[in-house]
Design an enzyme around this catalytic site. Structure first.
Site, PDB file in Angstrom:
ATOM      1  N   GLY A 171       0.580 106.454  60.850  1.00 39.95           N
ATOM      2  CA  GLY A 171       0.077 104.802  60.976  1.00 39.95           C
ATOM      3  C   GLY A 171      -1.194 104.821  60.692  1.00 39.95           C
ATOM      4  N   CYS A 196     -12.094 104.550  72.146  1.00 41.50           N
ATOM      5  CA  CYS A 196     -12.282 105.498  72.297  1.00 41.50           C
ATOM      6  C   CYS A 196     -12.306 106.472  71.284  1.00 41.50           C
ATOM      7  CB  CYS A 196     -11.167 106.234  73.934  1.00 41.50           C
ATOM      8  SG  CYS A 196     -11.840 105.728  75.491  1.00 41.50           S
ATOM      9  N   LYS A 204     -15.111 106.405  68.606  1.00 41.09           N
ATOM     10  CA  LYS A 204     -16.416 105.752  69.455  1.00 41.09           C
ATOM     11  C   LYS A 204     -16.388 107.517  70.093  1.00 41.09           C
ATOM     12  CE  LYS A 204     -16.702 104.666  73.382  1.00 41.09           C
ATOM     13  NZ  LYS A 204     -17.646 105.824  75.052  1.00 41.09           N
TER      14      LYS A 204
HETATM   15  P1  NAD Z   1     -15.444  98.745  79.461  1.00 43.58           P
HETATM   16  O1  NAD Z   1     -16.818  97.873  78.213  1.00 43.58           O
HETATM   17  O2  NAD Z   1     -14.096  97.402  79.855  1.00 43.58           O
HETATM   18  O3  NAD Z   1     -16.666  98.225  80.492  1.00 43.58           O
HETATM   19  C1  NAD Z   1     -17.845  98.419  80.782  1.00 43.58           C
HETATM   20  C2  NAD Z   1     -18.213  97.871  82.216  1.00 43.58           C
HETATM   21  O4  NAD Z   1     -19.290  97.868  83.099  1.00 43.58           O
HETATM   22  C3  NAD Z   1     -18.824  96.210  81.691  1.00 43.58           C
HETATM   23  O5  NAD Z   1     -17.707  95.617  82.833  1.00 43.58           O
HETATM   24  C4  NAD Z   1     -20.131  95.869  82.305  1.00 43.58           C
HETATM   25  O6  NAD Z   1     -20.370  94.906  82.514  1.00 43.58           O
HETATM   26  C5  NAD Z   1     -20.833  96.543  82.763  1.00 43.58           C
HETATM   27  N1  NAD Z   1     -21.162  96.857  83.631  1.00 43.58           N
HETATM   28  C6  NAD Z   1     -22.735  97.747  82.046  1.00 43.58           C
HETATM   29  N2  NAD Z   1     -23.622  98.170  82.602  1.00 43.58           N
HETATM   30  C7  NAD Z   1     -23.294  98.123  84.056  1.00 43.58           C
HETATM   31  C8  NAD Z   1     -24.397  97.573  85.213  1.00 43.58           C
HETATM   32  N3  NAD Z   1     -25.751  98.140  84.544  1.00 43.58           N
HETATM   33  N4  NAD Z   1     -24.233  97.614  86.086  1.00 43.58           N
HETATM   34  C9  NAD Z   1     -23.050  97.522  86.561  1.00 43.58           C
HETATM   35  N5  NAD Z   1     -22.218  96.738  85.756  1.00 43.58           N
HETATM   36  C10 NAD Z   1     -22.367  97.396  84.547  1.00 43.58           C
HETATM   37  O7  NAD Z   1     -15.980  99.937  79.106  1.00 43.58           O
HETATM   38  P2  NAD Z   1     -14.095 100.628  79.258  1.00 43.58           P
HETATM   39  O8  NAD Z   1     -13.568 100.833  78.115  1.00 43.58           O
HETATM   40  O9  NAD Z   1     -14.157 100.945  80.902  1.00 43.58           O
HETATM   41  O10 NAD Z   1     -15.353 102.043  79.221  1.00 43.58           O
HETATM   42  C11 NAD Z   1     -16.016 103.390  80.555  1.00 43.58           C
HETATM   43  C12 NAD Z   1     -15.891 104.398  79.679  1.00 43.58           C
HETATM   44  O11 NAD Z   1     -15.302 104.880  80.300  1.00 43.58           O
HETATM   45  C13 NAD Z   1     -16.926 104.157  78.246  1.00 43.58           C
HETATM   46  O12 NAD Z   1     -17.499 105.478  78.251  1.00 43.58           O
HETATM   47  C14 NAD Z   1     -15.666 104.812  78.182  1.00 43.58           C
HETATM   48  O13 NAD Z   1     -16.053 105.684  76.536  1.00 43.58           O
HETATM   49  C15 NAD Z   1     -15.142 105.884  78.698  1.00 43.58           C
HETATM   50  N6  NAD Z   1     -13.366 106.003  78.942  1.00 43.58           N
HETATM   51  C16 NAD Z   1     -12.483 104.542  78.337  1.00 43.58           C
HETATM   52  C17 NAD Z   1     -11.420 104.972  78.814  1.00 43.58           C
HETATM   53  C18 NAD Z   1     -10.429 103.558  77.757  1.00 43.58           C
HETATM   54  O14 NAD Z   1      -9.419 103.627  77.939  1.00 43.58           O
HETATM   55  N7  NAD Z   1     -11.494 101.791  77.579  1.00 43.58           N
HETATM   56  C19 NAD Z   1     -10.547 105.241  78.884  1.00 43.58           C
HETATM   57  C20 NAD Z   1     -11.472 107.138  79.297  1.00 43.58           C
HETATM   58  C21 NAD Z   1     -12.824 107.022  79.378  1.00 43.58           C
END
Ligand code: NAD
Length: 432
Positions: free
Chosen positions: A255, A262, A265
């Site tokens: 693709g 993810c 990063k």
């Molecule tokens: P996201 O940006 O969608 O959500 C993060 C949330 O955290 C936001 O709503 C933000 O307002 C909140 N936040 C930040 N600081 C805060 C604080 N001090 N107090 C309270 N809330 C706070 O992020 P995401 O995609 O859910 O990813 C979160 C983590 O999980 C990352 O480390 C990511 O790498 C990991 N992860 C993501 C996925 C995915 O598919 N998105 C899969 C596995 C792991």
């Protein structure tokens, strides 16, 4: 058990809703007041299939609540998950500011024994950092630090959470391991494998897994490029490889490069982690370069079919980084649109869920309701994200809307032979 989920993004909201469904009392905390207000009003901040119903069901049962009050969340819970964002810094290292802030708040607010669980993707060593923060104040209250990386995929997040391939628990304290087993007991009962290890190994498992998958994607994208040079068909090559059980057929679909929140990063962070220890993660460094090259060469692929694009109008189908999500972070579709714009093309675009997010980052793009409106008056179509509705297009209707029947299919949804037989000028990726 009372559980506090800090961060209600893609991971925190799905995890919180699923744990409530497992029978836990979950309070989801976010610092984003608008997000919490919307959630309380029953409005989902993200598009994820099945999420709205799951949240509504568990809110009705009283097991799922939303708040901005972290202090109350911490004090009323035994287990506190950190699921905040860890976005990349310009040098590729993950920004741990939010993780640190939450750990400091937990350290300050804790009023008894707490199990502090990192679900955010963080580099090995972060558990130690959280441990030090907690140790630095409020010493009369005991705690355990756990790493519990998340492997769900956006677009199938709930199914992935409820039927994971494994649960990874990094902890050294048997009390914390017991708490984690209780939280995940419905998965324990259906024989989900549990990998119980130390905190640093658990943290590394996440980077190793995402890094390996990114290598696999980049590998097939390199094979696709070779196929184009040699007139071979990457689908046949991938099938021939994937039937070898040591290789496996998943993640061998070529693709426009990997995207999302993810893989880009986490590969950058894995390379940074090695560098911090004076080492070089060679294969990951190469994968990052390959992915950039793959994204960049998509414009050449388009031009090879359309000729120079300056002054022409492209109809781009798909904006999210993959189907069934509204997430456009590092989306290859957005990169393709930007390179088309730089080359002087006008762009029309559509997506079933991601238009609002795309509007915020793309100027001078006309967004349309669906693929047919998108194609109207355009010179050619670029299929950038393989949403189901783009897999079953009425090609006659689409062709009638275009100035000429020309499609560059960056997801190899359609069959080159059939497209050519139907009078289309067509190219996929890695198909001769
Ligand atoms: P996201 O940006 O969608 O959500 C993060 C949330 O955290 C936001 O709503 C933000 O307002 C909140 N936040 C930040 N600081 C805060 C604080 N001090 N107090 C309270 N809330 C706070 O992020 P995401 O995609 O859910 O990813 C979160 C983590 O999980 C990352 O480390 C990511 O790498 C990991 N992860 C993501 C996925 C995915 O598919 N998105 C899969 C596995 C792991």
């Amino acid at each position: 058990m009372n559980v506090c989920m800090v961060g209600t993004g893609y991971v925190g909201l799905v995890t919180g809703a699923c744990l409530a469904d497992f029978g836990m009392n979950v309070v989801c905390v976010d610092k984003d007041e608008a997000k919490i207000a919307a959630l309380r009003a029953g409005k989902m901040p993200i598009y994820e299939p099945g999420l709205e119903q799951l949240v509504a069901k568990n809110e009705r049962s009283g097991r799922l609540r939303f708040t901005t009050d972290l202090k109350q969340g911490v004090q009323n819970s035994l287990a506190i998950f950190i699921a905040v964002g860890t976005p990349p810094n310009p040098d590729g290292s993950p920004d741990l500011t939010f993780v640190r802030q939450v750990a400091e708040a937990i350290a300050e607010y804790r009023n008894g024994y707490k199990v502090v669980i990192t679900k955010s993707t963080v580099p090995a060593g972060t558990g130690r950092m959280i441990d030090e923060i907690l140790r630095s104040r409020n010493g009369q209250h005991d705690f355990s630090v756990v790493s519990n990386p998340e492997f769900l995929r956006e677009g199938s997040a709930i199914a992935d959470f409820l039927r994971p391939d494994r649960i990874v628990i990094g902890a050294s304290d048997p009390r914390a391991i017991d708490v984690m087993k209780e939280i995940y007991s419905p998965l324990y009962l259906i024989d989900t494998p549990f990998v119980i290890t130390d905190v640093a190994s658990a943290e590394l498992i996440k980077y190793a897994s995402n890094g390996f998958l990114a290598v696999k994607i980049s590998f097939i994208n390199e094979i696709a490029r070779l196929c184009e040079i040699m007139g071979a068909d990457v689908h046949d090559v991938a099938r021939g490889m994937g039937l070898d059980r040591r290789i496996g057929k998943l993640f061998l679909h070529p693709g426009p490069g990997f995207g999302g929140s993810c893989f880009p990063k986490d590969t950058a962070a894995a390379a940074d982690l090695a560098r911090n220890y004076g080492d070089v993660f060679e294969i990951i460094e190469a994968t990052i370069r390959t992915n950039e090259r793959t994204k960049a060469r998509m414009l050449d692929r388009i031009v090879s079919v359309t000729g120079p694009v300056e002054g022409k109008t492209a109809a781009v189908l798909g904006l999210s980084f993959k189907p069934e999500t509204d997430d456009i972070r590092e989306s290859p579709a957005i990169a393709v649109i930007q390179s088309l714009r730089r080359a002087g093309a006008k762009v029309r675009a559509c997506d079933p869920a991601a238009v609002e997010n795309a509007r915020a980052v793309l100027a001078d793009v006309v967004f349309t309701e669906d693929a047919y409106a998108c194609a109207t008056g355009a010179d050619f179509v670029v299929l950038a994200t393989e949403w189901n509705e783009f897999r079953a297009l009425n090609l006659d209707e689409l062709g009638r809307r275009l100035k000429s029947r020309t499609m560059v299919d960056l997801r190899n949804v359609y069959e080159p032979r059939e497209m050519k037989a139907a009078g289309w000028k067509y190219a996929g990726v890695g198909r001769g």
